[in-house]
Design an enzyme around this catalytic site. Structure first.
Site, PDB file in Angstrom:
ATOM      1  CD1 TRP A   1      40.274  49.148  43.659  1.00  0.00           C
ATOM      2  CD2 TRP A   1      39.168  50.580  44.930  1.00  0.00           C
ATOM      3  NE1 TRP A   1      40.462  48.761  45.096  1.00  0.00           N
ATOM      4  CE2 TRP A   1      39.724  49.663  45.699  1.00  0.00           C
ATOM      5  CE3 TRP A   1      38.077  51.253  45.633  1.00  0.00           C
ATOM      6  CZ2 TRP A   1      39.578  49.453  47.149  1.00  0.00           C
ATOM      7  CZ3 TRP A   1      37.961  51.298  46.666  1.00  0.00           C
ATOM      8  CH2 TRP A   1      38.491  50.305  47.622  1.00  0.00           C
ATOM      9  CG  ASP A   2      44.870  49.090  42.573  1.00  0.00           C
ATOM     10  OD1 ASP A   2      43.895  48.427  42.010  1.00  0.00           O
ATOM     11  OD2 ASP A   2      45.622  48.913  43.324  1.00  0.00           O
TER      12      ASP A   2
ATOM     13  CE  LYS B   1      41.476  40.597  49.026  1.00  0.00           C
ATOM     14  NZ  LYS B   1      41.229  40.460  47.476  1.00  0.00           N
ATOM     15  CD  GLN B   2      40.360  45.333  49.866  1.00  0.00           C
ATOM     16  OE1 GLN B   2      40.813  46.390  49.703  1.00  0.00           O
ATOM     17  NE2 GLN B   2      40.079  44.615  48.911  1.00  0.00           N
TER      18      GLN B   2
ATOM     19  CD  GLU C   1      38.124  42.245  45.927  1.00  0.00           C
ATOM     20  OE1 GLU C   1      38.264  42.714  44.803  1.00  0.00           O
ATOM     21  OE2 GLU C   1      39.183  41.676  46.713  1.00  0.00           O
TER      22      GLU C   1
END
Length: 799
Positions: free
Chosen positions: A353-354, A612-613, A492
């Site tokens: 998805w970058d 995680k983010q 994630e």
């Protein structure tokens, strides 16, 4: 760094050589070559690699007794390889010289960002007093997407004799650049043939094993002074040998000019014959260098972002890597946004998805490239429709990891290098990738006014994604809300509830809010279409007029969970245990990959409020505070500034930043909120690849999303630039570490609109054209217009 346009390394360090190779990669949007020393071969220190955008191959490996299929971006033959050794009069041949040879006394690597060239200088000094200076200058041509070249200059100091040089075209390569993939089969190239033409051009042909992409690579090697050439070929390698006299006043120059052609090229060609012809007839190195520099100069006028100081130097490096991975040539290819660029083999070269973090910059600077990348998604719409059908869903389900065909390429197993165990991978449940595609479609349309795309491929993408979300939402009578269950969010780390038998979590806030936004935008776009196109799309998408009313209902009544007066990352997040953050930091110091640490301990992050983010905070990256408030109000929730600030603070203390995108998003959100720690996170995002914050991952390929995102951070985040059809909206936030910036953009057909942002001032100049004035919306809703050929400056309110 010594200048604003050069990125330099003043000594050779084998521990960081792979990092240098990644950051010194050269490319032209079609293919790229890592910045490895020509003398090196793939080992634990070096990793020469050349990669072609969109060139993938699938192999099956046996892991733990199970057959595992993986599609990888293919490492192509090495065209750069050059070996040499000194032949002093009356002495036996010396060793082949490499950066690791004990006689190396000096090493200097310089990446020229303005010219798009890499220069590596080495000085060898042996026990007999002989010194040999070697300078390599390399380019991957930005004008001619088939060509690359390498000029090597040898100079003898304090001795004379001969130098033996081997110019090698090496096809005996495998994908082996990522340690944790070593158990997987990496031999993607088969059916090798190699040879040397009568006029001296070496060639190599091969084919990818299963995807059957035919590859032709040819290298014309020229040497000065002229000398006889020996040649030796194996099935996979063509070698040309030169023995040349050398002394201080008579240096030796060797030039390798490479041409890469494949069966993916359009129009269709014979790759081998095409590569031989291109290499044989290519201009000499000075001419190639001049035209290459001219192409980069044009590209920089469109893509440069100027910011003062060290921050500006880093941003220029980021822009360089974005532009050479996704150049105007990319617009002509069937290629997406590889998460690790064309710089290495991490993530197997897949598309995630970058693009969500890269396309906002490209839409404003290289709109044709942005359109081409969206067309990569549109060409894979049939695969997304089929994936939905197989899952019993409606609409389009785009894969979390995409490659050549658009089928799901996410691995079923992944290795935890800390425990050595292969574990189930459920990240394919990240359905939010469809919303990212839809968001980019909408942003592109707003910036360009490209009605042909928006009413054609754009409408199909947006409506099919909306159709999926409308069908994925199920009614919960007890809540009086629609819910989206069994997904994984951007975080994630949470792919299931504790001790659950099946993967997936329910009502991820980011997923649900963006799904509601997609549904609303799809309805808006549908309402703007011509009548005949509406009727066609209703048929093709498989919806009826009444379905749009249902979409509207879902868009207004999707469930967003809350706990402790903050937005919950997902339903039940607040019921999870708190992690002993201080204890884990004390024990492990670096806990970015907390998931691996916990799994090695026999635990799982599914049990904890630990991310995680940035997940919920991603909403603040996509939407301005007023937009977010309107979205929540439309859903029937009140989101004011205090609630959002509490939410931001809550997750700042529960995120370990296991992704380079996390610090980017946190920095963005805090900058817009003018939070005191904003620069800490922004700086980490800027330096994430340069300092390799994740401990070795940059050597496997740069993080393209983070690099593109930092450019967007300045333009959309700090300057506050948003392109809408009613005008360029600008709402800056003061950030002392970025006191000013300037850049050129494209907007609604206008090219090279120059924007200059200074503390308290904004300047905009619009080039002369036949187009009308550019509308502008300043803070407070003040509306202005800048006519073509006009420059205006505006005072901005103090933050």
């Amino acid at each position: 760094m010594t200048t604003a346009w050069r990125w330099e390394y003043h000594r050779y360090d084998p521990k960081t050589e792979r990092l240098v190779e990644s950051l010194c990669t050269l490319g032209n949007g079609r293919f790229a070559t890592r910045g490895s020393a020509p003398e090196s071969v793939a080992d634990d220190i070096h990793y020469p690699g050349t990669y072609l955008a969109g060139c993938y191959n699938r192999l099956t490996s046996t892991i733990g007794g199970r057959a595992v299929s993986n599609e990888d971006m293919v490492r192509l033959p090495d065209w750069t390889a050059l070996r040499y050794r000194c032949l002093a009069d009356g002495a036996p041949p010396g060793d082949w010289l490499t950066p690791d040879h004990p006689t190396l006394r000096h090493s200097h690597v310089s990446l020229d960002l303005r010219a798009g060239t890499l220069t590596r200088h080495m000085l060898f000094h042996d026990a007999d007093g002989r010194r040999l200076g070697v300078t390599h200058t390399r380019l991957v041509h930005m004008g001619d997407p088939n060509l690359a070249a390498q000029n090597t200059f040898f100079r003898a100091y304090g001795w004379s004799g001969s130098i033996e040089i081997e110019s090698v075209l090496d096809g005996d390569v495998t994908n082996a650049g990522v340690d944790r993939y070593r158990a997987l089969d990496g031999r993607h190239l088969v059916e090798h043939q190699a040879g040397v033409e009568a006029e001296g051009t070496a060639w190599l042909s091969c084919t990818t094993a299963t995807s059957r992409v035919r590859i032709g690579l040819a290298v014309r090697t020229s040497a000065r002074p002229l000398a006889s050439v020996g040649k030796a070929c194996t099935t996979t390698t063509a070698t040309q040998t030169f023995v040349l006299p050398i002394k201080r006043v008579a240096p030796v120059v060797v030039v390798k000019t490479a041409a890469l052609c494949t069966s993916l090229d359009r129009p269709s060609v014979d790759p081998l014959r095409c590569s031989i012809d291109c290499a044989t007839h290519a201009p000499d190195f000075p001419s190639l260098l001049a035209s290459h520099r001219a192409s980069w100069q044009r590209l920089w006028t469109e893509g440069e972002l100027k910011v003062p100081g060290e921050t500006g130097k880093v941003l220029r490096l980021h822009a360089f890597h974005v532009l050479q991975t996704l150049s105007p040539h990319t617009a002509e290819l069937d290629a997406g946004v590889p998460a690790r660029g064309l710089h290495g083999e991490a993530y197997r070269g897949h598309v995630f998805w970058d693009e969500l973090f890269v396309l906002p910059y490209l839409a404003l600077h290289l709109p044709e490239t942005a359109r081409g990348l969206l067309m990569y998604r549109h060409r894979r719409l049939p695969a997304a429709l089929e994936a939905a059908r197989r899952a019993g869903a409606k609409g389009a389900v785009f894969p979390w990891q995409s490659g050549s065909s658009g089928t799901e390429e996410t691995q079923r197993l992944h290795l935890n290098p800390r425990s050595g165990r292969w574990l189930p991978d459920h990240s394919r449940l990240q359905r939010h990738v469809g919303s990212a595609i839809a968001w980019n479609v909408w942003r592109y349309g707003q910036a360009t006014g490209d009605t042909g795309f928006m009413q054609g491929p754009g409408a199909e993408l947006l409506l099919h994604v909306a159709h999926f979300w409308a069908g994925a939402a199920t009614w919960d009578k007890s809540l009086g809300r629609y819910r989206i269950r069994g997904v994984v969010g951007p975080d994630e780390y949470h792919d299931a509830y504790p001790d659950a038998a099946a993967p997936g979590i329910d009502d991820n806030a980011y997923t649900n809010v963006t799904a509601a936004w997609v549904l609303a935008r799809a309805i808006d776009l549908y309402g703007e279409l011509p009548f005949a196109r509406r009727a066609e799309l209703l048929t093709h998408v498989g919806i009826g007029p009444d379905d749009l009313s249902a979409w509207e209902d879902v868009a207004r009544r999707l469930y967003v969970p809350f706990h402790r007066d903050v937005i919950s990352q997902f339903h039940g997040y607040g019921d999870l245990a708190e992690l002993d953050w201080d204890g884990y930091r004390a024990r492990y110091h670096d806990i970015r990959r907390l998931d691996r640490i916990l799994e090695a301990e026999g635990d799982t992050p599914n049990r904890y409020q630990a991310s995680k983010q940035a997940d919920t905070l991603m909403l603040g990256y996509l939407f301005r505070p007023t937009e977010l408030e309107e979205l929540f109000l439309r859903l029937g929730y009140r989101l004011d500034g205090d609630l959002w600030r509490r939410t931001v603070d809550y997750y700042l203390h529960r995120t370990c930043h296991g992704s380079t995108l996390s610090s980017l998003v946190h920095g963005w959100v805090l900058a817009r909120e003018q939070g005191p720690d904003a620069w800490r996170y922004c700086r980490e995002a800027l330096l994430s690849d340069i300092t390799d914050v994740q401990g070795g991952t940059t050597g496997e390929g740069i993080h393209l999303g983070a690099m593109g995102g930092t450019l967007d951070l300045v333009e959309r985040g700090i300057v506050g630039l948003e392109a809408h059809r009613d005008g360029l909206h600008i709402d800056p936030v003061p950030l002392s570490e970025v006191p000013g910036s300037s850049f050129s953009i494209s907007y609604l057909g206008h090219r090279d609109i120059r924007i200059r942002f200074r503390p308290g001032r904004l300047g905009i100049s619009v080039p002369s054209s036949l187009l009308g004035p550019v509308p502008l919306v300043l803070p407070g809703g003040r509306r202005e217009h800048i006519a073509a050929g006009q420059e205006r400056w505006f005072r901005l309110p103090k933050g």
